[in-house]
Design an enzyme around this catalytic site. Structure first.
Site, PDB file in Angstrom:
ATOM      1  N   ASP A   1       2.763   8.142  -2.764  1.00  0.00           N
ATOM      2  CA  ASP A   1       1.366   8.293  -3.174  1.00  0.00           C
ATOM      3  C   ASP A   1       0.950   9.754  -3.063  1.00  0.00           C
ATOM      4  O   ASP A   1       1.550  10.520  -2.306  1.00  0.00           O
ATOM      5  CB  ASP A   1       0.444   7.465  -2.264  1.00  0.00           C
ATOM      6  CG  ASP A   1       0.722   5.975  -2.383  1.00  0.00           C
ATOM      7  OD1 ASP A   1       1.273   5.552  -3.420  1.00  0.00           O
ATOM      8  OD2 ASP A   1       0.375   5.255  -1.430  1.00  0.00           O
TER       9      ASP A   1
HETATM   10  N1  URA Z   1       3.859   2.921   0.863  1.00  0.00           N
HETATM   11  C1  URA Z   1       2.641   3.382   0.551  1.00  0.00           C
HETATM   12  O1  URA Z   1       1.650   2.712   0.750  1.00  0.00           O
HETATM   13  N2  URA Z   1       2.551   4.611   0.014  1.00  0.00           N
HETATM   14  C2  URA Z   1       3.622   5.412  -0.200  1.00  0.00           C
HETATM   15  O2  URA Z   1       3.475   6.534  -0.676  1.00  0.00           O
HETATM   16  C3  URA Z   1       4.889   4.923   0.145  1.00  0.00           C
HETATM   17  C4  URA Z   1       4.993   3.658   0.680  1.00  0.00           C
END
Ligand code: URA
Length: 239
Positions: free
Chosen positions: A103
């Site tokens: 993310d």
């Molecule tokens: N899980 C999440 O919620 N975000 C990420 O970036 C990776 C795994």
């Protein structure tokens, strides 16, 4: 492949610039000067020299990046900086792509490669590659949460996750926060955040520490990257 393509992929310039190099009679294939950009070359068989120096051509590149928050795990975007914007120009010529997504606000380990076969294997849901994250959680993570994660939890869309290993590293009663480490084998959208949401808690900070055999190099500052070592590449391929 064509010599102009190979030279461009080796970071020697654009196709146009490479054409000029060829014209200047400094490119040799097996001891013979070549000038024609269409000349076919086999980088595994032929000896290629530039002004007398041997070219070490690598078909595939593998980079380990410590992704900072604020950049997105994509190759292009109109709004945000992408992880490719963090690479030097000479490392982009072979068009690496991120293996999976973190993310925008997640930090940590991201593998970038142009090896599509490896990417496919590492991301295949059948492969169950371990991904370990460090996180700060709003709320006190309990032994019940650990047990729930061990079984798998139901996400907001009804999806039942695979079992996940959750370790509570520290809890702070005063700020009502917890530090945890979690290992998951899937890569659903916002998976870690949604798993905590399923047990009534929120992720405040998330950082990926490892993916399969690849562990984030502690010497890499946020936003920095390096080539994977031969051993790391071999381990990834054996995964
Ligand atoms: N899980 C999440 O919620 N975000 C990420 O970036 C990776 C795994």
């Amino acid at each position: 492949m064509r010599i102009d393509k190979l030279l461009a992929h080796s970071g020697l310039g654009t196709r146009k610039e490479v054409k000029k190099l060829l014209k200047s009679s400094i490119i040799e294939i097996n001891g013979e000067i070549v000038k024609d950009p269409k000349t076919q070359v086999d980088p595994d068989q032929d000896e290629i020299k530039i002004a007398g120096d041997q070219l070490d051509y690598q078909e595939f590149v593998y980079f380990m990046l410590n992704k900072p928050a604020g950049v997105i795990s994509a190759t292009e975007d109109v709004m945000h900086e992408t992880v490719l914007d963090l690479l030097e120009l000479s490392d982009i010529v072979q068009e690496p792509h991120p293996v999976g997504r973190l993310d925008i606000d997640t930090e940590g380990l991201l593998l970038l490669t142009n090896d599509g076969g490896l990417t496919h294997r590492l991301l295949s849901p059948k492969h169950h590659v371990d991904k370990t994250y460090l996180a700060e959680i709003e709320g006190i993570v309990t032994e019940e949460d650990v047990a729930a994660f061990r079984k798998g939890v139901e996400l907001d869309d009804g999806y039942q996750t695979m079992p996940a290993e959750l370790k509570v590293l520290a809890v702070d009663e005063e700020s009502q926060t917890s530090n945890i480490e979690i290992t998951i084998q899937e890569g659903k959208f916002h998976q870690v955040k949604r798993m905590f949401h399923a047990v009534g808690k929120e992720v405040l900070y998330l950082k990926r520490l490892s993916m399969g055999p690849l562990t984030l190099d502690p010497h890499l500052e946020l936003g920095a990257y390096r080539e994977c070592t031969k051993e790391e590449i071999a381990q990834l391929k054996a995964e």
